[in-house]
Each structure stands twice: as structure tokens, then as C-alpha cells.
Design a protein around this motif. Structure first.
Motif, PDB file in Angstrom:
ATOM      1  N   PRO A   1       0.670 -41.405  48.913  1.00  0.00           N
ATOM      2  CA  PRO A   1       0.315 -40.557  50.063  1.00  0.00           C
ATOM      3  C   PRO A   1      -0.274 -41.316  51.239  1.00  0.00           C
ATOM      4  CG  PRO A   1      -0.409 -39.532  48.018  1.00  0.00           C
ATOM      5  CD  PRO A   1       0.010 -40.932  47.680  1.00  0.00           C
ATOM      6  N   HIS A   2      -0.893 -42.489  50.990  1.00  0.00           N
ATOM      7  CA  HIS A   2      -1.401 -43.281  52.111  1.00  0.00           C
ATOM      8  C   HIS A   2      -0.258 -43.655  53.053  1.00  0.00           C
ATOM      9  CE1 HIS A   2      -5.316 -43.437  50.372  1.00  0.00           C
ATOM     10  NE2 HIS A   2      -5.034 -44.327  49.425  1.00  0.00           N
ATOM     11  N   ILE A   3       0.887 -43.980  52.474  1.00  0.00           N
ATOM     12  CA  ILE A   3       2.047 -44.425  53.263  1.00  0.00           C
ATOM     13  C   ILE A   3       2.743 -43.238  53.923  1.00  0.00           C
ATOM     14  CG2 ILE A   3       4.254 -45.633  53.169  1.00  0.00           C
ATOM     15  CD1 ILE A   3       3.146 -47.113  50.674  1.00  0.00           C
ATOM     16  N   THR A   4       3.094 -42.240  53.116  1.00  0.00           N
ATOM     17  CA  THR A   4       3.840 -41.100  53.656  1.00  0.00           C
ATOM     18  C   THR A   4       2.988 -40.270  54.615  1.00  0.00           C
ATOM     19  OG1 THR A   4       3.277 -39.811  51.670  1.00  0.00           O
ATOM     20  CG2 THR A   4       5.377 -40.975  51.674  1.00  0.00           C
ATOM     21  N   GLY A   5       1.690 -40.172  54.326  1.00  0.00           N
ATOM     22  CA  GLY A   5       0.810 -39.439  55.229  1.00  0.00           C
ATOM     23  C   GLY A   5       0.704 -40.121  56.582  1.00  0.00           C
ATOM     24  N   ALA A   6       0.617 -41.456  56.579  1.00  0.00           N
ATOM     25  CA  ALA A   6       0.551 -42.198  57.842  1.00  0.00           C
ATOM     26  C   ALA A   6       1.834 -42.025  58.653  1.00  0.00           C
ATOM     27  CB  ALA A   6       0.293 -43.677  57.561  1.00  0.00           C
ATOM     28  N   LEU A   7       2.974 -42.057  57.966  1.00  0.00           N
ATOM     29  CA  LEU A   7       4.246 -41.838  58.654  1.00  0.00           C
ATOM     30  C   LEU A   7       4.300 -40.443  59.275  1.00  0.00           C
ATOM     31  CD1 LEU A   7       6.788 -43.419  56.113  1.00  0.00           C
ATOM     32  CD2 LEU A   7       6.137 -44.324  58.358  1.00  0.00           C
ATOM     33  N   SER A   8       3.762 -39.476  58.559  1.00  0.00           N
ATOM     34  CA  SER A   8       3.775 -38.102  59.056  1.00  0.00           C
ATOM     35  C   SER A   8       2.877 -37.943  60.271  1.00  0.00           C
ATOM     36  CB  SER A   8       3.335 -37.141  57.947  1.00  0.00           C
ATOM     37  OG  SER A   8       3.550 -35.804  58.308  1.00  0.00           O
ATOM     38  N   VAL A   9       1.722 -38.576  60.260  1.00  0.00           N
ATOM     39  CA  VAL A   9       0.825 -38.526  61.418  1.00  0.00           C
ATOM     40  C   VAL A   9       1.525 -39.124  62.636  1.00  0.00           C
ATOM     41  CG1 VAL A   9      -1.306 -39.440  62.408  1.00  0.00           C
ATOM     42  CG2 VAL A   9      -1.307 -38.527  60.083  1.00  0.00           C
ATOM     43  N   ILE A  10       2.169 -40.265  62.448  1.00  0.00           N
ATOM     44  CA  ILE A  10       2.885 -40.915  63.549  1.00  0.00           C
ATOM     45  C   ILE A  10       3.994 -40.002  64.077  1.00  0.00           C
ATOM     46  CG2 ILE A  10       4.401 -42.849  64.140  1.00  0.00           C
ATOM     47  CD1 ILE A  10       2.794 -44.538  62.118  1.00  0.00           C
ATOM     48  N   GLY A  11       4.737 -39.379  63.146  1.00  0.00           N
ATOM     49  CA  GLY A  11       5.815 -38.490  63.559  1.00  0.00           C
ATOM     50  C   GLY A  11       5.314 -37.297  64.351  1.00  0.00           C
ATOM     51  N   SER A  12       4.244 -36.660  63.875  1.00  0.00           N
ATOM     52  CA  SER A  12       3.699 -35.497  64.573  1.00  0.00           C
ATOM     53  C   SER A  12       3.111 -35.888  65.931  1.00  0.00           C
ATOM     54  CB  SER A  12       2.621 -34.824  63.718  1.00  0.00           C
ATOM     55  OG  SER A  12       3.172 -34.303  62.530  1.00  0.00           O
ATOM     56  N   LEU A  13       2.426 -37.022  65.976  1.00  0.00           N
ATOM     57  CA  LEU A  13       1.873 -37.489  67.248  1.00  0.00           C
ATOM     58  C   LEU A  13       2.978 -37.811  68.248  1.00  0.00           C
ATOM     59  CD1 LEU A  13      -1.092 -39.776  66.115  1.00  0.00           C
ATOM     60  CD2 LEU A  13      -1.249 -37.550  67.251  1.00  0.00           C
ATOM     61  N   SER A  14       4.107 -38.329  67.749  1.00  0.00           N
ATOM     62  CA  SER A  14       5.216 -38.647  68.653  1.00  0.00           C
ATOM     63  C   SER A  14       5.796 -37.381  69.277  1.00  0.00           C
ATOM     64  CB  SER A  14       6.303 -39.422  67.905  1.00  0.00           C
ATOM     65  OG  SER A  14       7.005 -38.591  66.995  1.00  0.00           O
ATOM     66  N   ILE A  15       5.853 -36.285  68.497  1.00  0.00           N
ATOM     67  CA  ILE A  15       6.327 -35.017  69.045  1.00  0.00           C
ATOM     68  C   ILE A  15       5.340 -34.504  70.089  1.00  0.00           C
ATOM     69  CG2 ILE A  15       6.857 -32.609  68.522  1.00  0.00           C
ATOM     70  CD1 ILE A  15       7.813 -33.483  65.776  1.00  0.00           C
TER      71      ILE A  15
END
Length: 331
Positions: free
Chosen positions: A15-29
Motif C-alpha cells: 500500500p505504500h507504493i500503490t497509495g503514493a501512485l494514487s495520491v499523485i494521480g488524484s493530484l494530477s487531476i
């Protein structure tokens, strides 16, 4: 079921990895919408995505913390370094991730209003429906707040969420007996289904129904467009065929064949875009549901479900960003 050290370590790290990717994705939107806010925030589509991505940031960041906020020394948990308060805070923000499925339902409804046989304009949707869409999406916030005074947020193996403490205060089926008093999270097994999985599956069923309706509308438009194009190519159409063509055109507000084809193409693109967003929703939550259902029914966790749960659930923001960047907005 007792997992090995390596298995518990993997469940904690993923979850450390996938959660970080998700934060980046949401912030990019969020960044993409806000940098062009003078144009995009005039459209309901972007305002719905803005709300969805805003809550995704908090939920993904909390999921990305994984086991760190779980009270230090919790048995069977790798990487636990927190306290009861950090655990409650993480559980609260993770519970807020239910806002995203509710917004996803509103996004599906938005697509349906645009794609139905007599579509509404974006201005009509904004004035008549949008305020109710956002109000409906905020219902899970009340559920999340409810969990605080009920002390529902405790160690739930992968992260802090709705769970009983200590874990030994529940029977194999998750219910509580008189000989196992709970310090926190009384009847947590029931609240999991009342304030999370119950509403979640209501949304799943509602989205499925909307997608069926949207599919039907797109197919109807496709058949009408094909019928009009075929009739206009005939050199000497019969009187009845001409009347059919006129009738079809009247049903479509007298849209000429070329405009009808363009509208059909846009409807199909909009349908595919809706399917992608809904697909993200299914990918994110199906294994989470299967994992918690297996725990409720069997009393033990299935490692394969736990692994997929820990990998996919924190990924929603990242997957939404892939769909958002997939192509131009057609909604």
C-alpha cells in the motif's frame, strides 16, 4: 489464518507504493482542472471529478500509510508504529473513500442525462441536478464521523479501519459474545456492512443499472442512424420507407444524417469513457469486498484476497488519472 513474516511484510509494503501512485494521480487531476479553472469549472463534469479527486487524495494518502498508524506492538502486524489516536485518524480518512463511489454514481448519472434519447444540456444538468449530486456524494462523510464516537476505528490487519479491539473480543463469525468484552469497536462487524459495504453495493447495483440504460440508449441511436443512412441511399424509396425515415428524423428532433452520425459517434465515445470510469470502480472494490466477506463468513483471511485488496484498493486515484488522460473529454 496466521501469515508468515514475509507475507505480512508484503501486505504492509504494497500500500505504500500503490497509495503514493494514487495520491499523485488524484493530484494530477486536481492540478489539470484548477490550472484551467476559468473554463473547466463551468462544466458539471469537471466539478464532479474535482470532488471525487479531492477526497481520493485524503483516502489514498491514508491507505498509503498502511500499517504505520496501527498501535505499536499490535500482534501479527508488520510495521505498526502508531497509537490509538493515529489509528482512529487513519480509519476516519479511509472511511471517507466511500465518497468516491458515491461521486462515481453521480458521474454515471451525469453520463446518462447527457446520453439519453432526449439529452439535457450541461446548463440544465447544472441548474436542476448538480446540487443534489454533490449533496448525495457527501452522505459518506456522516458515516465517517459516526465512527469516531463509536470508537470503530482500530487495527483491521492491512490498516486501521472498522474493527473490534482487542481482536479476541469477537467470535469466529465476527459477532461478540458475553465472555469477550470489547474495549473499542463494539459490533464493528455489523457497522462494516451498515456504513460501508451496504452503501457500496447499493452504488454498485445502481451504477450497473445506469450502464445498462446507457448501453440501451447508445444502441438505439446507432440503429436509428443506420436506418436513416440506409434509406437516404436508396434511389427510389417507397412511400412507406420515406415515411419511416421522416418519422425517425422527427424522433431525433429532425437531425440530418450527417449530424446524426456525429452525435452517434460522440455518444459511443461518451459511453466508452463512462465504462472506463466504472471499470476502475469495480477493480478497486470487488476484491476488498471479497476479502471482508471471507473474513466474516469463514472467520479467517484468505491471503490472495488480502494481497489483491492491499494492491488494488489504494489504486483508485491512479486509475482514475489514467482514464482522465486517456483521451479528450467527450462528456
Amino acid at each position: 489464518m496466521v501469515f508468515s513474516f514475509s507475507q505480512r511484510k508484503a501486505l504492509s509494503i504494497i500500500p505504500h507504493i500503490t497509495g503514493a501512485l494514487s495520491v499523485i494521480g488524484s493530484l494530477s487531476i486536481l492540478y489539470d482542472i484548477l490550472k484551467d479553472r476559468s473554463r473547466k469549472l463551468h462544466r458539471p463534469y469537471y466539478r464532479i471529478l474535482l470532488g471525487m479527486s479531492f477526497f481520493d487524495v485524503f483516502a489514498s494518502a491514508s491507505l498509503g500509510m498502511s500499517t504505520l498508524p496501527i498501535p505499536k506492538g499490535t500482534e501479527g502486524v508488520y510495521g505498526a508504529m502508531g497509537t490509538t489516536r493515529t489509528c482512529a485518524a487513519q480509519g476516519f480518512f479511509i472511511q471517507l473513500m466511500l465518497v468516491s463511489p458515491f461521486y462515481n454514481l453521480m458521474l454515471a448519472w451525469y453520463y446518462l442525462l447527457l446520453g439519453k434519447n432526449k439529452p439535457l444540456s450541461e446548463e440544465a444538468i447544472a441548474s436542476k441536478y448538480e446540487k443534489y449530486m454533490h449533496a448525495f456524494a457527501m452522505i459518506p462523510v456522516l458515516f465517517a464521523v459516526m465512527g469516531l464516537p463509536l470508537t470503530l476505528y482500530n487495527s483491521a490487519d492491512l490498516w486501521c479501519w472498522i474493527a473490534a479491539y482487542p481482536p479476541t473480543c469477537k467470535n469466529k463469525d465476527g459477532t461478540h459474545g458475553p465472555d469477550w468484552p470489547c474495549e473499542r469497536g463494539e459490533n464493528a462487524w455489523l457497522f462494516r456492512w451498515i456504513i460501508f459495504f451496504g452503501p457500496l453495493w447499493f452504488v454498485i447495483i445502481a451504477i450497473t443499472i445506469i450502464m445498462i440504460m446507457l448501453t440501451r440508449d447508445v444502441r438505439r441511436e446507432e440503429k436509428q442512424a443506420i436506418a436513416i443512412q440506409q434509406q437516404t441511399r436508396l434511389r427510389r424509396p417507397s412511400f412507406e420507407m420515406v415515411e419511416d425515415v421522416r418519422r425517425e428524423q422527427h424522433m431525433q428532433n429532425s437531425i440530418p444524417p450527417r449530424a446524426q452520425s456525429a452525435r452517434l459517434e460522440r455518444s459511443k465515445q461518451m459511453f466508452h469513457q463512462a465504462v472506463f470510469y466504472v471499470g476502475v470502480f469495480y477493480i478497486t472494490y470487488v476484491f476488498a469486498t471479497l476479502n471482508r466477506l471471507a473474513q466474516l463468513i469463514g472467520g479467517d483471511s484468505v491471503y490472495a484476497f488480502m494481497l489483491l485488496h492491499s494492491f488494488l484498493t489504494p489504486m483508485q486515484g491512479f486509475l482514475n488519472a489514467l482514464v482522465y488522460r486517456h483521451g479528450p473529454c467527450v462528456a
